[in-house]
Motif scaffolding. Structure first.
Motif, PDB file in Angstrom:
ATOM      1  N   GLN A  62      81.692  20.524   4.976  1.00  0.00           N
ATOM      2  CA  GLN A  62      81.620  20.786   3.540  1.00  0.00           C
ATOM      3  C   GLN A  62      83.011  20.766   2.919  1.00  0.00           C
ATOM      4  OE1 GLN A  62      79.322  24.179   2.531  1.00  0.00           O
ATOM      5  NE2 GLN A  62      79.263  23.666   0.377  1.00  0.00           N
ATOM      6  N   VAL A  63      83.103  20.169   1.749  1.00  0.00           N
ATOM      7  CA  VAL A  63      84.358  20.100   1.002  1.00  0.00           C
ATOM      8  C   VAL A  63      84.291  21.100  -0.138  1.00  0.00           C
ATOM      9  CG1 VAL A  63      85.839  18.636  -0.429  1.00  0.00           C
ATOM     10  CG2 VAL A  63      84.649  17.654   1.550  1.00  0.00           C
ATOM     11  N   PHE A  64      85.333  21.897  -0.252  1.00  0.00           N
ATOM     12  CA  PHE A  64      85.443  22.843  -1.366  1.00  0.00           C
ATOM     13  C   PHE A  64      86.593  22.386  -2.242  1.00  0.00           C
ATOM     14  CE2 PHE A  64      83.541  25.341   2.046  1.00  0.00           C
ATOM     15  CZ  PHE A  64      82.430  25.840   1.399  1.00  0.00           C
ATOM     16  N   CYS A  65      86.243  21.818  -3.393  1.00  0.00           N
ATOM     17  CA  CYS A  65      87.268  21.391  -4.344  1.00  0.00           C
ATOM     18  C   CYS A  65      87.748  22.631  -5.092  1.00  0.00           C
ATOM     19  CB  CYS A  65      86.689  20.382  -5.317  1.00  0.00           C
ATOM     20  SG  CYS A  65      87.495  18.809  -5.242  1.00  0.00           S
ATOM     21  N   PRO A  66      89.057  22.867  -5.075  1.00  0.00           N
ATOM     22  CA  PRO A  66      89.548  24.075  -5.734  1.00  0.00           C
ATOM     23  C   PRO A  66      89.423  23.974  -7.248  1.00  0.00           C
ATOM     24  CG  PRO A  66      91.377  22.711  -5.029  1.00  0.00           C
ATOM     25  CD  PRO A  66      90.128  22.076  -4.502  1.00  0.00           C
ATOM     26  N   PRO A  67      89.031  25.046  -7.893  1.00  0.00           N
ATOM     27  CA  PRO A  67      88.945  25.025  -9.362  1.00  0.00           C
ATOM     28  C   PRO A  67      90.334  25.155  -9.972  1.00  0.00           C
ATOM     29  CG  PRO A  67      88.397  27.195  -8.558  1.00  0.00           C
ATOM     30  CD  PRO A  67      88.614  26.321  -7.340  1.00  0.00           C
ATOM     31  N   PHE A  68      90.492  24.607 -11.146  1.00  0.00           N
ATOM     32  CA  PHE A  68      91.727  24.812 -11.891  1.00  0.00           C
ATOM     33  C   PHE A  68      91.541  26.048 -12.733  1.00  0.00           C
ATOM     34  CE2 PHE A  68      92.282  20.305 -11.032  1.00  0.00           C
ATOM     35  CZ  PHE A  68      93.598  20.291 -10.660  1.00  0.00           C
ATOM     36  N   SER A  69      92.494  26.935 -12.675  1.00  0.00           N
ATOM     37  CA  SER A  69      92.387  28.147 -13.484  1.00  0.00           C
ATOM     38  C   SER A  69      93.008  27.882 -14.846  1.00  0.00           C
ATOM     39  CB  SER A  69      93.091  29.314 -12.795  1.00  0.00           C
ATOM     40  OG  SER A  69      94.462  29.033 -12.634  1.00  0.00           O
TER      41      SER A  69
END
Length: 89
Positions: free
Chosen positions: A65-72
């Motif tokens: 699984q790939v977890f794309c980091p969110p932009f804050s």
């Protein structure tokens, strides 16, 4: 494999952050009519995004699984983005 997957997903955040930082520098340099430096930073931004892309491909090829980091959001909605804090002497 779980620890490796987690480490790669964590590193994705660093790659995307670096890409965004280089892109911000490129924009700032372009605004200062330093097109050559701006192009260099834009190339670096693309390079970092390429690193992230290869890691994503690896994870997907391994059925992980790939977890794309969110932009804050660092600015309140409706306010202009903060300017790059690089100083050119």
């Amino acid at each position: 494999m779980k620890e490796l997957t987690q480490a790669i997903n964590t590193h994705l955040e660093a790659e995307f952050h670096a890409s965004h930082s280089y892109l911000s520098m490129s924009i700032w340099l372009r605004e200062k009519d330093l097109a050559g430096f701006a192009e260099y930073m834009l190339n670096k931004s693309n390079e970092e995004r390429g690193h992230a892309s290869r890691m994503i491909d690896y994870l997907l090829d391994c059925d992980e699984q790939v977890f794309c980091p969110p932009f804050s959001r660092r600015n309140a909605p409706g306010t202009p983005p903060r300017r790059c804090s690089i100083r050119c002497w």
